[in-house]
Scaffold this motif. Structure first.
Motif, short mmCIF file in Angstrom:
data_model
loop_
_atom_site.label_atom_id
_atom_site.label_comp_id
_atom_site.label_asym_id
_atom_site.label_seq_id
_atom_site.Cartn_x
_atom_site.Cartn_y
_atom_site.Cartn_z
N SER A 267 0.84 -1.19 0.00
CA SER A 267 0.00 0.00 0.00
C SER A 267 0.87 1.24 0.00
N SER A 268 0.30 2.37 -0.38
CA SER A 268 1.00 3.67 -0.39
C SER A 268 2.29 3.61 -1.21
N THR A 269 2.14 3.22 -2.46
CA THR A 269 3.30 3.08 -3.36
C THR A 269 3.09 3.92 -4.61
N SER A 270 4.14 4.59 -5.06
CA SER A 270 4.10 5.41 -6.27
C SER A 270 5.14 4.91 -7.26
N LEU A 271 4.83 5.08 -8.56
CA LEU A 271 5.68 4.57 -9.63
C LEU A 271 6.03 5.70 -10.58
N TYR A 272 7.31 5.76 -11.00
CA TYR A 272 7.80 6.86 -11.83
C TYR A 272 8.64 6.34 -12.99
N SER A 273 8.57 7.05 -14.12
CA SER A 273 9.49 6.87 -15.24
C SER A 273 10.45 8.05 -15.22
N VAL A 274 11.76 7.77 -15.21
CA VAL A 274 12.76 8.83 -15.03
C VAL A 274 13.77 8.79 -16.18
N MET A 295 5.82 4.79 0.17
CA MET A 295 5.63 6.01 0.94
C MET A 295 5.42 5.75 2.43
N ASP A 296 4.91 4.58 2.78
CA ASP A 296 4.67 4.24 4.19
C ASP A 296 5.57 3.08 4.59
N THR A 297 6.62 3.38 5.34
CA THR A 297 7.56 2.34 5.77
C THR A 297 7.33 1.94 7.22
N SER A 298 6.24 2.39 7.81
CA SER A 298 6.01 2.10 9.24
C SER A 298 5.88 0.61 9.55
N PRO A 299 5.34 -0.24 8.63
CA PRO A 299 5.26 -1.67 8.96
C PRO A 299 6.57 -2.43 8.77
N TRP A 300 7.58 -1.81 8.18
CA TRP A 300 8.82 -2.52 7.86
C TRP A 300 9.63 -2.79 9.12
N LYS A 311 19.37 6.15 6.75
CA LYS A 311 19.48 6.66 8.13
C LYS A 311 18.12 7.11 8.66
N LEU A 312 17.16 6.22 8.50
CA LEU A 312 15.79 6.45 8.97
C LEU A 312 15.37 5.32 9.89
N ARG A 313 14.26 5.53 10.56
CA ARG A 313 13.58 4.48 11.31
C ARG A 313 12.24 4.22 10.63
N PRO A 314 11.62 3.08 10.92
CA PRO A 314 10.33 2.78 10.29
C PRO A 314 9.33 3.92 10.46
N GLY A 315 8.71 4.33 9.35
CA GLY A 315 7.70 5.37 9.38
C GLY A 315 8.23 6.78 9.31
N GLU A 316 9.55 6.96 9.32
CA GLU A 316 10.12 8.31 9.31
C GLU A 316 10.23 8.91 7.91
#
Length: 337
Positions: A267-274, A295-300, A311-316
């Motif tokens: 969920s909360s995923t975006s896709l891009y062509s670059v 976009m949502d890493t809180s469950p990881w 250098k993040l924590r889950p959900g940051e």
């Protein structure tokens, strides 16, 4: 739609030539694809279609179902284009790049899957702005060049190390290949995290069917990166196009003795062509890459390699990564809805 067309990475001429020489099973796999996917098969996936004939498929399918002692010998492995040699030098321990579960070995101990991780394999969404310099990770394919098994054969292979070792003793008995296979199976058999639907399709047909079931449509569009040019170099972002969809299935090549993928939808995923060009260049893109941002890493889990790199924590914050030309993203073909 223009972004979709940019990523239909396939040469019609090479497809036609290949199709004339295709085996019976290859032809069936191409037919299944065309019935369920609007765009043509990308060239790296085309190379993975089965070289077996229908008679080969029928014979080996029956052997597997009726003979409990059946194992893939050198003849079958060569005929089906499988990796059945434990001495393969190009096999590397699979990384934790695309999965969100803790990984365990046969004894239940946590595996160190971060030691060989590319420090540029994850990035923040803010990187995807015109004019930004980005350092690309290694986009080269590092796994063996294997083919998909026909669905009739692949569907009989349980995803556990005991059965894989019995069926493919040459590749799963010991050494680096066994460790890599164990890692793959641990990803496949781990529980999904919150908001995730996952599968490890053992055949092309299973991959397409899983993607259709998750996305809920009649036909799909397959997207991937153009090529591996620009690996391990600095390039400049020229254009960024976001796909207008919030439902995506991402499939990443996984190591087994036959072609297989790890597929999941978060969920909360975006896709891009670059589009990426040489720094200060005004010319044509060096490459057009597919990028996905979770976009949502809180469950990881806290030990996910993305958090170490960013250098993040889950959900940051969000975690983005590139697709290689072997990775696939599936979205709905809205024209068929």
């Amino acid at each position: 739609m223009a972004a979709t067309l940019v990523l239909l990475l396939f040469s019609f001429a090479s497809f036609a030539t290949f199709n004339c020489l295709a085996s019976e099973i290859t032809s069936e796999q191409i037919k299944f694809w065309s019935e369920n996917v609007r765009n043509k098969i990308p060239a790296p996936i085309l190379k993975k279609l089965s070289p077996l004939s229908k008679n080969d498929c029928y014979y080996y399918s029956n052997m597997m179902s009726k003979n409990a002692e059946f194992h893939a010998d050198a003849g079958f492995c060569s005929l089906a284009k499988l990796a059945c040699d434990s001495a393969l030098e190009d096999v590397k321990t699979i990384s934790n790049r695309y999965t969100t579960e803790k990984t365990y070995n046969n004894n239940g101990a946590t595996l160190d899957v971060q030691k060989n991780e590319d420090p540029f394999s994850f990035f923040r969404l803010s990187i995807l702005k015109k004019g930004n310099l980005v350092h690309l990770p290694n986009l080269q394919e590092s796994l063996s060049d294997t083919a998909f098994l026909p669905l009739q054969i692949a569907s009989q292979i349980p995803l556990n190390i005991r059965e894989i070792t019995k069926l493919f003793p040459g590749s799963a008995a010991e050494g680096a290949t066994k460790e890599t296979i164990v890692n793959t199976l641990s990803y496949c058999n781990a529980a999904a995290i919150k908001g995730e639907v996952k599968s490890c399709p053992r055949s092309l047909e299973e991959m397409i069917s899983f993607s259709k079931s998750v996305l809920g449509g009649k036909r799909l569009i397959s997207l991937t990166s153009k090529n591996n040019q620009g690996s391990n170099t600095n390039l400049m972002v020229k254009n960024v196009k976001k796909f207008n969809t919030d439902k995506i299935v991402a499939c990443h090549e996984a190591y087994l003795p036959f072609a297989a993928f790890f597929c999941h939808s978060l969920s909360s995923t975006s896709l891009y062509s670059v589009d990426l060009v040489e720094p200060k260049s005004t010319g044509a893109p060096v490459n057009t890459l597919l990028a996905i941002c979770h976009m949502d890493t809180s469950p990881w889990p806290e030990n996910h390699v993305a958090f170490k790199i960013l250098k993040l924590r889950p959900g940051e914050g969000e975690a983005c990564h590139w697709f290689t030309q072997v990775d696939l993203a599936w979205i709905l073909d809205r024209e068929s809805m």
